[in-house]
Design a protein around this motif. Sequence first.
Motif, PDB file in Angstrom:
ATOM      1  N   LEU A   1      77.371 -70.097 -37.393  1.00 37.94           N
ATOM      2  CA  LEU A   1      77.120 -71.361 -36.714  1.00 37.94           C
ATOM      3  C   LEU A   1      76.447 -71.180 -35.362  1.00 37.94           C
ATOM      4  CD1 LEU A   1      80.299 -73.423 -37.637  1.00 37.94           C
ATOM      5  CD2 LEU A   1      77.984 -73.623 -38.568  1.00 37.94           C
ATOM      6  N   SER A   2      76.582 -70.026 -34.772  1.00 38.61           N
ATOM      7  CA  SER A   2      75.919 -69.779 -33.492  1.00 38.61           C
ATOM      8  C   SER A   2      74.397 -69.723 -33.650  1.00 38.61           C
ATOM      9  CB  SER A   2      76.435 -68.492 -32.851  1.00 38.61           C
ATOM     10  OG  SER A   2      76.007 -67.362 -33.586  1.00 38.61           O
ATOM     11  N   ARG A   3      73.923 -69.604 -34.879  1.00 44.54           N
ATOM     12  CA  ARG A   3      72.492 -69.601 -35.151  1.00 44.54           C
ATOM     13  C   ARG A   3      71.898 -71.008 -35.123  1.00 44.54           C
ATOM     14  NH1 ARG A   3      70.135 -65.251 -37.915  1.00 44.54           N
ATOM     15  NH2 ARG A   3      71.469 -63.415 -37.941  1.00 44.54           N
ATOM     16  N   ILE A   4      72.738 -72.014 -35.182  1.00 45.81           N
ATOM     17  CA  ILE A   4      72.278 -73.400 -35.187  1.00 45.81           C
ATOM     18  C   ILE A   4      72.368 -73.935 -33.763  1.00 45.81           C
ATOM     19  CG2 ILE A   4      72.625 -75.708 -36.144  1.00 45.81           C
ATOM     20  CD1 ILE A   4      71.821 -73.511 -38.212  1.00 45.81           C
TER      21      ILE A   4
ATOM     22  N   VAL B   1      68.622 -77.264 -35.260  1.00 54.36           N
ATOM     23  CA  VAL B   1      67.565 -76.342 -35.691  1.00 54.36           C
ATOM     24  C   VAL B   1      68.105 -74.917 -35.736  1.00 54.36           C
ATOM     25  CG1 VAL B   1      65.705 -77.781 -34.766  1.00 54.36           C
ATOM     26  CG2 VAL B   1      66.683 -75.983 -33.350  1.00 54.36           C
ATOM     27  N   ILE B   2      67.334 -74.064 -36.361  1.00 56.29           N
ATOM     28  CA  ILE B   2      67.706 -72.651 -36.468  1.00 56.29           C
ATOM     29  C   ILE B   2      67.226 -71.907 -35.235  1.00 56.29           C
ATOM     30  CG2 ILE B   2      67.420 -70.535 -37.797  1.00 56.29           C
ATOM     31  CD1 ILE B   2      66.905 -72.353 -40.249  1.00 56.29           C
ATOM     32  N   ARG B   3      68.155 -71.351 -34.480  1.00 53.44           N
ATOM     33  CA  ARG B   3      67.880 -70.489 -33.328  1.00 53.44           C
ATOM     34  C   ARG B   3      66.815 -71.026 -32.391  1.00 53.44           C
ATOM     35  NH1 ARG B   3      65.817 -65.503 -34.927  1.00 53.44           N
ATOM     36  NH2 ARG B   3      65.475 -66.142 -37.063  1.00 53.44           N
ATOM     37  N   GLY B   4      66.726 -72.347 -32.253  1.00 53.88           N
ATOM     38  CA  GLY B   4      65.750 -72.936 -31.348  1.00 53.88           C
ATOM     39  C   GLY B   4      64.312 -72.768 -31.803  1.00 53.88           C
TER      40      GLY B   4
ATOM     41  N   ALA C   1      73.560 -70.063 -42.465  1.00 55.54           N
ATOM     42  CA  ALA C   1      74.052 -70.878 -41.355  1.00 55.54           C
ATOM     43  C   ALA C   1      73.786 -72.355 -41.614  1.00 55.54           C
ATOM     44  CB  ALA C   1      73.408 -70.438 -40.041  1.00 55.54           C
ATOM     45  N   CYS C   2      72.645 -72.679 -42.192  1.00 56.21           N
ATOM     46  CA  CYS C   2      72.341 -74.075 -42.524  1.00 56.21           C
ATOM     47  C   CYS C   2      73.366 -74.629 -43.505  1.00 56.21           C
ATOM     48  CB  CYS C   2      70.945 -74.189 -43.125  1.00 56.21           C
ATOM     49  SG  CYS C   2      69.608 -73.884 -41.961  1.00 56.21           S
TER      50      CYS C   2
END
Length: 84
Positions: free
Chosen positions: A12-15, A27-30, A65-66
């Motif tokens: 979840l830290s990737r979102i 979004v994914i990792r900005g 993560a999504c």
Amino acid sequence: MNAAAPPTNSLLSRITIDPEVCHGKPVIRGLRYPVESMLEYLSSGDTFEEVLAEFPDLERDDLRACIEFANQSLKLRSWQLVAA
């Protein structure tokens, strides 16, 4: 041998959610890849490999993560389906 999957909180830290990026959508990792778009690819039948080939700057764990983000989001809401 496969590496162990990262813990859910690591995924979840990737979102990221930033009002300045994609109008505040997750979004994914900005990287300006909306979670919603990636889920649409996957739900339409694209495989992880196909999505990763289309977007080479993404990683397998980004797609995981999504899915985890969607899973956690559903747990936060009560859904009511209406029979047609």
